[in-house]
Design an enzyme around this catalytic site. Structure first.
Site, PDB file in Angstrom:
ATOM      1  N   ASP A   1       3.699   9.674  -0.580  1.00  0.00           N
ATOM      2  CA  ASP A   1       2.652   8.902  -0.174  1.00  0.00           C
ATOM      3  C   ASP A   1       2.373   7.940  -1.253  1.00  0.00           C
ATOM      4  O   ASP A   1       2.419   8.147  -2.479  1.00  0.00           O
ATOM      5  CB  ASP A   1       1.534   9.951  -0.177  1.00  0.00           C
ATOM      6  CG  ASP A   1       0.411   9.714   0.881  1.00  0.00           C
ATOM      7  OD1 ASP A   1       0.403   8.241   1.168  1.00  0.00           O
ATOM      8  OD2 ASP A   1      -0.252  10.313   1.582  1.00  0.00           O
TER       9      ASP A   1
ATOM     10  N   HIS B   1       0.863  -1.372   0.077  1.00  0.00           N
ATOM     11  CA  HIS B   1      -0.137   0.019  -0.038  1.00  0.00           C
ATOM     12  C   HIS B   1       1.187   1.230   0.117  1.00  0.00           C
ATOM     13  O   HIS B   1       0.067   2.436   0.003  1.00  0.00           O
ATOM     14  CB  HIS B   1      -0.851   0.109   1.234  1.00  0.00           C
ATOM     15  CG  HIS B   1      -2.006  -1.108   1.026  1.00  0.00           C
ATOM     16  ND1 HIS B   1      -3.401  -0.702   0.644  1.00  0.00           N
ATOM     17  CD2 HIS B   1      -1.879  -2.241   1.377  1.00  0.00           C
ATOM     18  CE1 HIS B   1      -4.095  -1.670   0.768  1.00  0.00           C
ATOM     19  NE2 HIS B   1      -3.225  -2.646   1.031  1.00  0.00           N
TER      20      HIS B   1
HETATM   21  P1  ADQ Z   1      -2.435   6.315   5.181  1.00  0.00           P
HETATM   22  O1  ADQ Z   1      -1.146   6.564   5.362  1.00  0.00           O
HETATM   23  O2  ADQ Z   1      -3.174   6.109   6.567  1.00  0.00           O
HETATM   24  O3  ADQ Z   1      -2.744   5.050   4.357  1.00  0.00           O
HETATM   25  P2  ADQ Z   1      -4.538   7.675   3.435  1.00  0.00           P
HETATM   26  O4  ADQ Z   1      -4.624   7.077   2.251  1.00  0.00           O
HETATM   27  O5  ADQ Z   1      -4.717   9.155   3.434  1.00  0.00           O
HETATM   28  O6  ADQ Z   1      -3.155   7.732   4.195  1.00  0.00           O
HETATM   29  O7  ADQ Z   1      -5.879   7.310   4.331  1.00  0.00           O
HETATM   30  C1  ADQ Z   1      -6.273   7.792   5.638  1.00  0.00           C
HETATM   31  C2  ADQ Z   1      -7.550   7.471   6.057  1.00  0.00           C
HETATM   32  O8  ADQ Z   1      -7.881   7.920   7.215  1.00  0.00           O
HETATM   33  C3  ADQ Z   1      -8.315   8.289   5.208  1.00  0.00           C
HETATM   34  O9  ADQ Z   1      -9.415   7.641   4.694  1.00  0.00           O
HETATM   35  C4  ADQ Z   1      -9.056   9.383   5.847  1.00  0.00           C
HETATM   36  O10 ADQ Z   1     -10.556   9.934   5.859  1.00  0.00           O
HETATM   37  C5  ADQ Z   1      -8.988   9.097   7.280  1.00  0.00           C
HETATM   38  N1  ADQ Z   1      -8.426  10.204   8.257  1.00  0.00           N
HETATM   39  C6  ADQ Z   1      -7.471  10.711   8.360  1.00  0.00           C
HETATM   40  N2  ADQ Z   1      -7.616  11.613   9.174  1.00  0.00           N
HETATM   41  C7  ADQ Z   1      -8.667  11.382   9.692  1.00  0.00           C
HETATM   42  C8  ADQ Z   1      -9.174  12.119  10.832  1.00  0.00           C
HETATM   43  N3  ADQ Z   1      -8.800  13.074  11.636  1.00  0.00           N
HETATM   44  N4  ADQ Z   1     -10.558  11.773  11.259  1.00  0.00           N
HETATM   45  C9  ADQ Z   1     -10.829  10.489  10.686  1.00  0.00           C
HETATM   46  N5  ADQ Z   1     -10.229   9.995   9.650  1.00  0.00           N
HETATM   47  C10 ADQ Z   1      -9.168  10.308   9.143  1.00  0.00           C
HETATM   48  C11 ADQ Z   1      -1.974   3.953   3.458  1.00  0.00           C
HETATM   49  C12 ADQ Z   1      -0.670   4.756   2.698  1.00  0.00           C
HETATM   50  C13 ADQ Z   1      -1.513   5.485   1.624  1.00  0.00           C
HETATM   51  C14 ADQ Z   1      -2.694   4.627   0.726  1.00  0.00           C
HETATM   52  C15 ADQ Z   1      -3.551   3.869   1.761  1.00  0.00           C
HETATM   53  C16 ADQ Z   1      -4.432   2.770   1.262  1.00  0.00           C
HETATM   54  O11 ADQ Z   1       0.186   5.282   3.450  1.00  0.00           O
HETATM   55  O12 ADQ Z   1      -0.543   6.098   0.506  1.00  0.00           O
HETATM   56  O13 ADQ Z   1      -3.608   5.757   0.085  1.00  0.00           O
HETATM   57  O14 ADQ Z   1      -2.808   3.268   2.843  1.00  0.00           O
HETATM   58  O15 ADQ Z   1      -3.898   2.019   0.241  1.00  0.00           O
END
Ligand code: ADQ
Length: 457
Positions: free
Chosen positions: A367, A161
């Site tokens: 990312d 991921h």
């Molecule tokens: P993450 O590094 O966690 O995921 P991201 O893809 O942005 O990063 O996902 C974060 C998730 O958490 C989103 O669904 C977002 O809505 C939620 N989130 C963030 N802050 C929040 C808050 N304050 N309250 C509630 N929800 C919150 C890892 C990889 C990414 C990849 C994903 C999926 O690092 O690059 O996109 O996996 O494969």
């Protein structure tokens, strides 16, 4: 065919309320993607049992019993070395090009091997002929090979991921051979963007001497398909939520309370997400635009994570200092330039923020993909997405304003450009983004990967 999903985190967590135990669905893409498939097909999810260690197995979803969760208890010392150690102090910073933050310790590696072996054994216990095994992410690289050794005929998929780095960076890992060989136990290896697939194939060539034909890596006796499958979001569900009167009222209320224009950042508190750099760029913007003082406000939501790792605690302090500096320098009676929030939001509240924002700042330094960018574009009706060119999502979301997050001047200029973008252009860009997000949504991702796995060999 049954499905066996293997991931570090469990899809539902146990929560005690008085004497009662509830299972609460985890927030995040993986549960949202795979819980529906497992409900439909039946099968097993193998994960680390975080809390309530004595419960080894549970039927899910609660009260429906469509599939089984097998929970592996980990000792505190195992968790420290396998999870906080090897996964988050070695593989995570290395894959995101933060070589100054890596700690390659033999102790971490040993625990990583041991825990991966336990995950593989749990898979072997539930596997039946014909089952598909789908292993997730950098915590479990060795599982595909370990399962393959015991079950040469098994169909195994692996999804990575996070970014797959250039071989020059990957080769700094003292266990580069072992990690690659572990993953190559799979039939299909998935990553988010074609560039990561290219990097993975060239690592196999340079580190292991295995050739490829531009798609599959030729491992001894077997070809392993390596391909990009960018994850999507539940575009329809997000858009519907944005239409509910409750969420619309909450968004209006936010705009009234915070003031407009309203800039938004939503991230896990992680050094890869570029939060200090974003704050610096916002300060740069305020420095150049006195007319924005008293008006333009940034709401930064950053949920703390991995706080047992020093780098994450230091980052939190760094951000708090920066927010204090900007608010101290530019704030005035009735206007606080940066609103800084560190709690997790419920989905409704999150969607209300997306809907309220005029500009969404998604500016990670690196990312894998970034779901926040996609969620915002699925919800927003007139906002502008500013997106880092180093987020995997930039390969798809071309209608965003793409920026280099290291370039404060450029980022400050992009904020100005976003704020002055004509309404018609904003809507046009969003319409194109939405169209793509609906066509390639979360279920398309799941189906696409499983289809490739079913067709492998
Ligand atoms: P993450 O590094 O966690 O995921 P991201 O893809 O942005 O990063 O996902 C974060 C998730 O958490 C989103 O669904 C977002 O809505 C939620 N989130 C963030 N802050 C929040 C808050 N304050 N309250 C509630 N929800 C919150 C890892 C990889 C990414 C990849 C994903 C999926 O690092 O690059 O996109 O996996 O494969």
């Amino acid at each position: 065919m049954g499905l066996i999903v293997v991931s570090n985190r469990e899809p539902y967590s146990p929560v005690r309320e008085g004497h009662e135990l509830h299972w609460k669905a985890a927030v995040g893409g993986l549960t949202a993607a795979l819980d529906p498939v497992l409900r439909e097909r039946g099968g097993t999810w193998v994960a680390w049992g975080d809390g309530e260690r004595e419960i080894r197995s549970v039927e899910l979803p609660p009260g429906e019993g469509r599939y089984r969760l097998e929970r592996l208890p980990l000792r505190e010392s195992e968790l420290q070395d396998y999870y906080y150690g090897f996964s988050n102090r070695a593989l995570w910073p290395m894959s995101h090009y933060f070589l100054n933050r890596v700690r390659y310790l033999g102790r971490y590696w040993k625990a990583y091997q041991r825990v991966n072996r336990r995950f593989a054994e749990a898979v072997l216990q539930v596997h039946r002929p014909g089952d598909l095994v789908w292993v997730h992410d950098y915590q479990l690289c060795l599982v595909p090979r370990l399962v393959r050794e015991a079950l040469p005929e098994a169909r195994i998929g692996f999804f990575w991921h996070i970014p797959w780095p250039s071989s020059e960076v990957f080769r700094t890992l003292p266990w580069d051979h072992e990690i690659l060989e572990g993953i190559l136990g799979a039939d299909v290896v998935g990553v988010h963007v074609p560039e990561y697939a290219r990097h993975f194939r060239s690592c196999c060539r340079i580190v292991l001497g295995y050739d490829n034909d531009g798609h599959a890596v030729q491992a001894p006796g077997r070809a392993v398909r390596v391909e990009s499958f960018p994850i999507g979001v539940e575009a329809k569900a997000f858009a519907e939520l944005a239409c509910s009167s409750e969420v619309r009222r909450a968004a209006e209320e936010l705009r009234r309370q915070v003031g407009t224009p309203f800039l938004l950042g939503v991230d896990r508190l992680d050094y890869t997400k570029g939060i200090p750099e974003r704050l610096e760029a916002f300060a740069e913007y305020l420095g150049r635009h006195p007319e924005a003082h008293g008006k333009v406000t940034l709401v930064q939501i950053a949920v703390p994570s991995r706080e047992q790792v020093d780098a994450y605690r230091q980052l939190r302090e760094q951000i708090e200092r920066l927010v204090g500096r900007i608010n101290g320098t530019y704030g005035q009676a009735g206007w606080t330039p940066v609103h800084y929030i560190t709690r997790g939001l419920e989905r409704r509240e999150l969607v209300a923020h997306y809907l309220a924002a005029d500009v969404m700042l998604v500016t990670p330094l690196r990312d894998g993909l970034n779901l926040v960018a996609k969620e915002f574009a699925a919800v927003s009706e007139r906002g502008v997405l500013i997106l880092s060119e180093f987020a995997g999502a930039a390969a798809e979301l071309k209608e965003a304003l793409l920026v280099n997050p290291y370039d404060y001047d450029g980022l400050a200029r992009a904020i100005g450009q976003a704020l002055s973008m004509p309404e018609e252009e904003r809507r046009q860009r969003l319409a194109e983004l939405k169209d793509r997000l609906h066509r390639f949504d979360l279920s398309a991702w799941t189906e696409g990967f499983l289809h490739a796995l079913e067709g492998a060999r």
